[in-house]
Design an enzyme around this catalytic site. Structure first.
Site, PDB file in Angstrom:
ATOM      1  N   LYS A  69      36.664   5.098  52.207  1.00 35.70           N
ATOM      2  CA  LYS A  69      35.559   5.563  53.357  1.00 35.70           C
ATOM      3  C   LYS A  69      34.856   6.855  52.569  1.00 35.70           C
ATOM      4  O   LYS A  69      33.622   7.037  52.526  1.00 35.70           O
ATOM      5  CB  LYS A  69      35.930   5.876  54.684  1.00 35.70           C
ATOM      6  CG  LYS A  69      36.803   4.875  55.392  1.00 35.70           C
ATOM      7  CD  LYS A  69      37.078   5.272  56.762  1.00 35.70           C
ATOM      8  CE  LYS A  69      38.331   5.892  56.572  1.00 35.70           C
ATOM      9  NZ  LYS A  69      39.475   5.357  56.110  1.00 35.70           N
ATOM     10  N   THR A  70      35.671   7.805  52.054  1.00 38.86           N
ATOM     11  CA  THR A  70      35.225   9.013  51.388  1.00 38.86           C
ATOM     12  C   THR A  70      34.138   8.585  49.973  1.00 38.86           C
ATOM     13  O   THR A  70      33.320   9.134  49.875  1.00 38.86           O
ATOM     14  CB  THR A  70      36.249   9.903  50.858  1.00 38.86           C
ATOM     15  OG1 THR A  70      36.868  10.282  52.301  1.00 38.86           O
ATOM     16  CG2 THR A  70      35.779  10.937  50.393  1.00 38.86           C
ATOM     17  N   ASP A 114      35.357  14.190  57.440  1.00 39.62           N
ATOM     18  CA  ASP A 114      36.384  13.208  57.534  1.00 39.62           C
ATOM     19  C   ASP A 114      37.271  13.425  58.952  1.00 39.62           C
ATOM     20  O   ASP A 114      37.250  14.466  59.399  1.00 39.62           O
ATOM     21  CB  ASP A 114      37.192  13.464  56.269  1.00 39.62           C
ATOM     22  CG  ASP A 114      38.290  12.281  56.060  1.00 39.62           C
ATOM     23  OD1 ASP A 114      38.104  11.034  56.644  1.00 39.62           O
ATOM     24  OD2 ASP A 114      39.223  12.389  55.149  1.00 39.62           O
ATOM     25  N   THR A 163      39.971   7.140  61.246  1.00 40.86           N
ATOM     26  CA  THR A 163      40.765   5.829  61.194  1.00 40.86           C
ATOM     27  C   THR A 163      40.971   5.427  62.762  1.00 40.86           C
ATOM     28  O   THR A 163      41.841   4.375  62.853  1.00 40.86           O
ATOM     29  CB  THR A 163      42.033   6.360  60.893  1.00 40.86           C
ATOM     30  OG1 THR A 163      42.414   7.558  61.254  1.00 40.86           O
ATOM     31  CG2 THR A 163      42.195   6.831  59.070  1.00 40.86           C
ATOM     32  N   ARG A 222      44.036   3.080  47.633  1.00 37.36           N
ATOM     33  CA  ARG A 222      44.804   4.269  47.205  1.00 37.36           C
ATOM     34  C   ARG A 222      46.210   4.136  46.903  1.00 37.36           C
ATOM     35  O   ARG A 222      46.612   4.625  45.926  1.00 37.36           O
ATOM     36  CB  ARG A 222      44.604   5.349  48.472  1.00 37.36           C
ATOM     37  CG  ARG A 222      45.566   6.526  48.238  1.00 37.36           C
ATOM     38  CD  ARG A 222      45.051   7.700  49.455  1.00 37.36           C
ATOM     39  NE  ARG A 222      43.533   7.771  50.030  1.00 37.36           N
ATOM     40  CZ  ARG A 222      43.394   7.872  51.100  1.00 37.36           C
ATOM     41  NH1 ARG A 222      44.420   8.090  52.146  1.00 37.36           N
ATOM     42  NH2 ARG A 222      42.249   8.425  51.548  1.00 37.36           N
TER      43      ARG A 222
END
Length: 347
Positions: A69-70, A114, A163, A222
């Site tokens: 997302k980032t 975020d 999330t 990740r």
């Protein structure tokens, strides 16, 4: 002694390591594998705004942690040719904090927040006018001398990441022009990500070794990148600095990560439900006490993957281990689980 690998898998694999991620983070849509439908929509969205020379509409990215997302927020900023200012919702405590962020932005710049579902309600209410009318009213002083000062803002773009999309209030969610949900990645997509990461990190990696890592990464880039770094360290010490299938397998086995990507805590959760609670249903808090883990960690880190892979079911009565989970431990499906769960009648 056995707690160290478990603690690493529990926390480190899902914790942002800023410097490491910055190195591996792609800057263009072309370098971002997976999420094809999301990328296609974003590409059209950005190109149309560029042709009209307008600020982008507000965008919301949602999905489990570690899916990009980032990274996509930064790619959107690069594609639009604008600056991006990144922050996290818990950092914004007062309206003045929000005003400082917004007034320091240029025309068309992007503010990335975020975990936007964690914004305090008072800050969220200030965002309404900022997102729609590009103004913000700040109260100065208190009591009889209090007065409101209206600040005009540049036409900025808010990009939020969460999330927990359901935790965002309806008024805030409705102000985003585009909502994009990111899903878990396929093993082939993770292999492409690992190939790029291995090249950046200058890791001598064979295709079979990367495939082994990708298959055990829970569909999350990740985690895949963090495992790659660990396997690189293992190969440097134990495998002549070469990441092949054997080295990757041995390195991942040290963390009790099996071929399906399940780690020690995953297995402990499933085994606890099957052996101690006859397959369920059993409450989440009871499971957390039995395995010695936080409720939130089980719900946010472990459950999504176990449910997606078909090992666990979430019902109104509690959590239930599936037949697949029972077969994993060589056990028959407990009778109480089948008896306690009834399919609802269709009206």
């Amino acid at each position: 002694m056995n707690q160290e690998p478990e603690r690493f898998v529990t926390s480190q694999l899902n914790r942002r390591e800023e410097q490491f991620e910055e190195t591996l983070r792609p800057a263009r849509f072309e370098d971002f594998p997976g999420q094809e439908r999301v990328k296609e929509r974003l590409h059209i969205f950005v190109q149309a705004a560029r042709e009209r020379d307008e600020a982008l509409g507000h965008v919301l990215f949602c999905g489990p942690p570690g899916l990009g997302k980032t990274t996509l927020a930064h790619i959107v900023a690069n594609a639009r040719g604008k600056q991006i200012k990144a922050t996290s919702a818990p950092v914004i405590e007062r309206p003045g904090d929000l005003a400082g962020l917004l007034t320091g932005m240029g025309e068309g710049d992007i503010l990335f927040i975020d975990e936007i579902h964690r914004l305090p309600m008072v800050i969220e209410e200030y965002l309404y006018s900022a997102m729609e009318d590009f103004v913000i009213d700040i109260m100065i002083d208190q009591g009889p001398g209090a007065r409101s000062v209206r600040l005009n803002l540049p036409r900025f773009t808010l990009v939020g990441a969460t999330t927990r999309q359901g935790s965002i209030s309806a008024p805030l969610r409705s102000r985003f022009q585009m909502a994009c949900r990111l899903d878990y990645y396929q093993a082939g997509e993770l292999e492409r990500i690992l190939e790029r990461s291995a090249a950046i990190l200058q890791v001598r990696a064979e295709a079979e070794g990367l495939r082994e890592i990708a298959g055990r990464s829970r569909g999350t880039p990740r985690i895949a990148n963090n495992l790659l770094r660990w396997v690189r360290d293992y190969a440097q010490v134990k495998a002549a600095n070469r990441v092949d299938r054997e080295a990757a397998t041995r390195a991942l086995e040290m963390f009790d990560i099996d071929e399906q990507g399940l780690d020690e805590m995953d297995n402990r959760i499933l085994e606890t439900i099957i052996r101690k609670f006859h397959g369920g249903p059993v409450g989440l808090k009871t499971i957390a006490v039995a395995v010695g883990e936080e409720v939130g960690t089980i719900e946010e880190v472990y459950e999504p993957f176990l449910i997606q892979e078909g090992y666990l079911m979430r019902t109104a009565q509690g959590r239930i281990a599936t037949v697949k989970a029972s077969r994993r431990f060589g056990l028959p499906q407990p009778a109480p689980a089948a008896a306690n769960v009834q399919q609802p009648e269709l009206l």
